[in-house]
Write an enzyme that holds these catalytic residues in place. Structure first.
Site, mmCIF file in Angstrom:
data_model
loop_
_atom_site.group_PDB
_atom_site.id
_atom_site.type_symbol
_atom_site.label_atom_id
_atom_site.label_comp_id
_atom_site.label_asym_id
_atom_site.label_seq_id
_atom_site.Cartn_x
_atom_site.Cartn_y
_atom_site.Cartn_z
ATOM 1 N N HIS A 270 0.859 -1.202 0.000
ATOM 2 C CA HIS A 270 0.000 0.000 0.000
ATOM 3 C C HIS A 270 0.886 1.240 0.000
ATOM 4 O O HIS A 270 1.979 1.229 0.552
ATOM 5 C CB HIS A 270 -0.885 0.003 1.260
ATOM 6 C CG HIS A 270 -2.040 0.929 1.144
ATOM 7 N ND1 HIS A 270 -1.954 2.259 1.449
ATOM 8 C CD2 HIS A 270 -3.304 0.719 0.698
ATOM 9 C CE1 HIS A 270 -3.125 2.837 1.230
ATOM 10 N NE2 HIS A 270 -3.962 1.925 0.778
ATOM 11 N N ASP A 328 -8.038 -5.080 -0.472
ATOM 12 C CA ASP A 328 -8.490 -5.885 -1.626
ATOM 13 C C ASP A 328 -8.172 -7.361 -1.501
ATOM 14 O O ASP A 328 -8.623 -8.158 -2.321
ATOM 15 C CB ASP A 328 -7.820 -5.343 -2.901
ATOM 16 C CG ASP A 328 -8.298 -3.944 -3.201
ATOM 17 O OD1 ASP A 328 -7.478 -3.015 -3.201
ATOM 18 O OD2 ASP A 328 -9.516 -3.781 -3.385
HETATM 19 C C1 SDX Z 1 -6.010 0.488 -2.960
HETATM 20 O O1 SDX Z 1 -4.277 4.935 -1.783
HETATM 21 C C2 SDX Z 1 -5.253 4.259 -1.245
HETATM 22 O O2 SDX Z 1 -5.697 4.505 -0.159
HETATM 23 C C3 SDX Z 1 -5.798 3.139 -2.103
HETATM 24 C C4 SDX Z 1 -6.816 2.252 -1.431
HETATM 25 C C5 SDX Z 1 -8.073 3.003 -1.169
HETATM 26 O O3 SDX Z 1 -8.815 2.584 -0.263
HETATM 27 O O4 SDX Z 1 -8.374 3.952 -1.931
HETATM 28 O O5 SDX Z 1 -6.300 1.758 -0.217
HETATM 29 C C6 SDX Z 1 -7.194 1.076 -2.317
HETATM 30 O O6 SDX Z 1 -5.657 0.932 -4.031
HETATM 31 C C7 SDX Z 1 -5.252 -0.609 -2.257
HETATM 32 C C8 SDX Z 1 -3.996 -1.061 -3.078
HETATM 33 C C9 SDX Z 1 -4.517 -2.037 -4.127
HETATM 34 N N1 SDX Z 1 -3.454 -2.396 -5.082
HETATM 35 C C10 SDX Z 1 -2.874 -3.610 -5.038
HETATM 36 O O7 SDX Z 1 -3.092 -4.457 -4.162
HETATM 37 C C11 SDX Z 1 -1.927 -3.878 -6.191
HETATM 38 C C12 SDX Z 1 -0.676 -4.593 -5.640
HETATM 39 N N2 SDX Z 1 0.026 -3.630 -4.795
HETATM 40 C C13 SDX Z 1 0.913 -2.783 -5.445
HETATM 41 O O8 SDX Z 1 1.106 -2.749 -6.776
HETATM 42 C C14 SDX Z 1 1.600 -1.751 -4.583
HETATM 43 O O9 SDX Z 1 1.755 -2.222 -3.325
HETATM 44 C C15 SDX Z 1 0.935 -0.397 -4.568
HETATM 45 C C16 SDX Z 1 0.660 0.102 -5.960
HETATM 46 C C17 SDX Z 1 -0.327 -0.447 -3.809
HETATM 47 C C18 SDX Z 1 1.932 0.508 -3.900
HETATM 48 O O10 SDX Z 1 3.078 0.463 -4.710
HETATM 49 P P1 SDX Z 1 4.387 1.215 -4.290
HETATM 50 O O11 SDX Z 1 4.081 2.662 -4.076
HETATM 51 O O12 SDX Z 1 5.485 0.840 -5.211
HETATM 52 O O13 SDX Z 1 4.658 0.554 -2.874
HETATM 53 P P2 SDX Z 1 5.904 0.799 -2.051
HETATM 54 O O14 SDX Z 1 6.611 2.056 -2.431
HETATM 55 O O15 SDX Z 1 5.490 0.632 -0.629
HETATM 56 O O16 SDX Z 1 6.837 -0.445 -2.477
HETATM 57 C C19 SDX Z 1 7.927 -0.758 -1.639
HETATM 58 C C20 SDX Z 1 8.640 -1.890 -2.321
HETATM 59 C C21 SDX Z 1 8.953 -1.585 -3.769
HETATM 60 O O17 SDX Z 1 10.174 -2.294 -4.047
HETATM 61 P P3 SDX Z 1 11.539 -1.400 -4.002
HETATM 62 O O18 SDX Z 1 11.358 -0.311 -5.021
HETATM 63 O O19 SDX Z 1 11.645 -0.868 -2.564
HETATM 64 O O20 SDX Z 1 12.619 -2.400 -4.346
HETATM 65 O O21 SDX Z 1 7.819 -3.067 -2.328
HETATM 66 C C22 SDX Z 1 7.593 -3.480 -3.665
HETATM 67 C C23 SDX Z 1 7.859 -2.269 -4.545
HETATM 68 O O22 SDX Z 1 8.299 -2.711 -5.814
HETATM 69 N N3 SDX Z 1 6.176 -3.870 -3.725
HETATM 70 C C24 SDX Z 1 5.760 -5.101 -3.992
HETATM 71 C C25 SDX Z 1 4.365 -5.035 -3.906
HETATM 72 N N4 SDX Z 1 3.976 -3.790 -3.571
HETATM 73 C C26 SDX Z 1 5.120 -3.072 -3.473
HETATM 74 N N5 SDX Z 1 6.422 -6.238 -4.307
HETATM 75 C C27 SDX Z 1 5.636 -7.337 -4.523
HETATM 76 N N6 SDX Z 1 4.290 -7.375 -4.447
HETATM 77 C C28 SDX Z 1 3.617 -6.226 -4.142
HETATM 78 N N7 SDX Z 1 2.273 -6.235 -4.075
#
Ligand code: SDX
Length: 394
Positions: A270, A328
């Site tokens: 998130h 989700d």
């Molecule tokens: C919602 O904003 C909100 O409030 C949204 C929401 C709402 O109620 O409106 O909460 C609803 O959108 C929930 C999120 C739903 N999306 C997903 O579940 C899709 C899968 N999750 C992601 O793609 C991801 O976690 C995001 C898009 C939600 C956040 O992505 P970020 O900003 O890249 O997350 P981060 O900066 O915390 O990531 C840290 C690290 C990164 O690696 P590095 O760059 O540090 O090496 O963790 C990795 C990311 O690549 N990472 C994941 C991951 N999510 C982040 N690796 C594997 N699987 C994942 N799901």
């Protein structure tokens, strides 16, 4: 020769939105609507009471609750002309495409709720949108399966009405399950608002130009549709179905750690929560209740999700990056068990989030200091250069 302007980092816009509606502590995994904890609201409140809270800032007293519920109940029907709008879509149109189109078109029908300068018109727009979203979502579903539209019924609660419009047929009355209706209502509460997420920011930006509330909510629906945002619950199910069985979950978690795989665990991670999403905890309990009620408590998708959560939460990669299940992760399993096709999952998210969007829109409109949104940019393109005539280009 493209050079880059040097820029003063002070220009980077650190402006953030001020709001009194929802508070999130991402590190602690806390979510409050107007100061009330999401787990308490999910346990003790109803979605319409939570709508009143988000819109007005306080829990309603008995007479306020009754008049608010009546106002919503009496606006659930759509203008009959809108039925023809549905007939313009292909039967296999994605429900989010239908909702985007129909909600945007509401401004062509409800002229008494588009003058955002008039507080009365703003309230009418808020109530109309909250009231009609279940009808629109249910109609999108009915249209996609070729069944007749079911009209809303004023003798039913908000979630019950939505379930009967979605799953009822004229030939026989819908068999209401209080457990499923309560679960539906609770799922709406969990999705109602979430501070300045991507779709809420979209609604605010659209509203800052003075666009009418129906057009702004349509913009929010469009943004929520993306798989990184509201489309994630649909993506979680697709991911679990691709994994196929509990014994293949470990492999999937391993693949999600490999950045080159391009594979992420849907429903995990998130932008704000660096702890367990408090909504996911309630959603998991609701999942057990719904599967129990439906007599499918050993649903394979739930077993896979629980195994995936167990492995990931013990894995250094996910622990170090503070990746936890989000709202989700379990919702898709519940909705699938209740009979919704995956294409409807994000439509339900939009249905519930409408109150958050319209509350945040109203808060922005009411702010006298509000100006049109204009995000800053850091220019990293070419420096100025002379035009090159066509015959001189390489
Ligand atoms: C919602 O904003 C909100 O409030 C949204 C929401 C709402 O109620 O409106 O909460 C609803 O959108 C929930 C999120 C739903 N999306 C997903 O579940 C899709 C899968 N999750 C992601 O793609 C991801 O976690 C995001 C898009 C939600 C956040 O992505 P970020 O900003 O890249 O997350 P981060 O900066 O915390 O990531 C840290 C690290 C990164 O690696 P590095 O760059 O540090 O090496 O963790 C990795 C990311 O690549 N990472 C994941 C991951 N999510 C982040 N690796 C594997 N699987 C994942 N799901």
């Amino acid at each position: 020769e493209t050079g880059h302007f040097t820029y003063d980092p002070g220009f980077t816009s650190t402006a953030s939105t001020e709001s009194k509606i929802t508070y999130i502590d991402g590190d602690e995994g806390v979510l409050l609507y107007r100061g009330y904890d999401i787990a308490e609201l999910a346990e003790h409140s109803t979605f319409l009471e939570t709508c009143y809270l988000l819109l007005n800032g306080e829990l309603p007293n008995p007479s306020q609750k009754t008049s608010f519920e009546n106002s919503i109940t009496n606006h659930t029907m759509l203008h009959e002309q809108i039925h023809f709008l549905f007939r313009g879509f292909r039967r296999d149109a994605h429900p989010m495409a239908v909702m985007c189109g129909v909600v945007g078109a509401l401004s062509a029908f409800y002229h008494d709720a588009t003058d955002y300068d008039d507080p009365k018109q703003r309230m009418i727009a808020q109530h109309r949108l909250i009231a009609k979203m279940p009808t629109i979502a249910a109609m999108a579903f009915k249209y996609s399966i070729g069944q007749p539209f079911m009209y809303p019924r004023n003798d039913l609660g908000y979630a019950e009405n939505f379930l009967q419009m979605t799953f009822g047929v004229p030939a026989e009355p819908y068999k209401m399950s209080p457990v499923l209706a309560k679960a539906m209502d609770r799922i709406f509460i969990l999705h109602a608002d979430h501070e300045q997420n991507a779709s809420t920011s979209t609604v605010r930006l659209a509203g800052s130009s003075g666009a009418n509330p129906f057009a702004c909510i349509a913009a929010g629906i469009a943004c929520l549709w993306g798989p990184a945002h509201g489309g994630a619950n649909e993506a979680v199910l697709k991911m679990l179905e691709e994994i196929g069985s509990v014994d293949k979950v470990g492999e999937a978690v391993k693949k999600a750690k490999d950045k080159n795989s391009g594979f992420r665990l849907m429903g995990f991670g998130h932008r704000v929560y660096k702890n367990y999403d408090p909504r996911a905890k309630v959603m998991r309990e609701t999942c057990y209740e719904v599967l129990e009620e439906l007599g499918v408590k050993d649903e394979p998708l739930l077993k896979m999700a629980m195994e995936l959560e167990r492995i990931a939460l013990e894995d250094d990669y996910f622990v170090s990056k503070k990746l936890y299940p989000n709202v989700d992760f379990y919702s898709g399993i519940i909705l699938r068990a209740m009979g919704f096709p995956t294409a409807m999952f994000t439509a339900l998210f939009a249905l519930a989030r409408t109150v958050g969007w319209i509350s945040q829109w109203n808060e922005m409109i009411e702010d006298p200091a509000q100006k049109i949104g204009r995000p800053r940019q850091l220019y990293t393109g070419a420096t100025q250069r002379p035009y090159i005539p066509l015959d001189k280009r390489k």
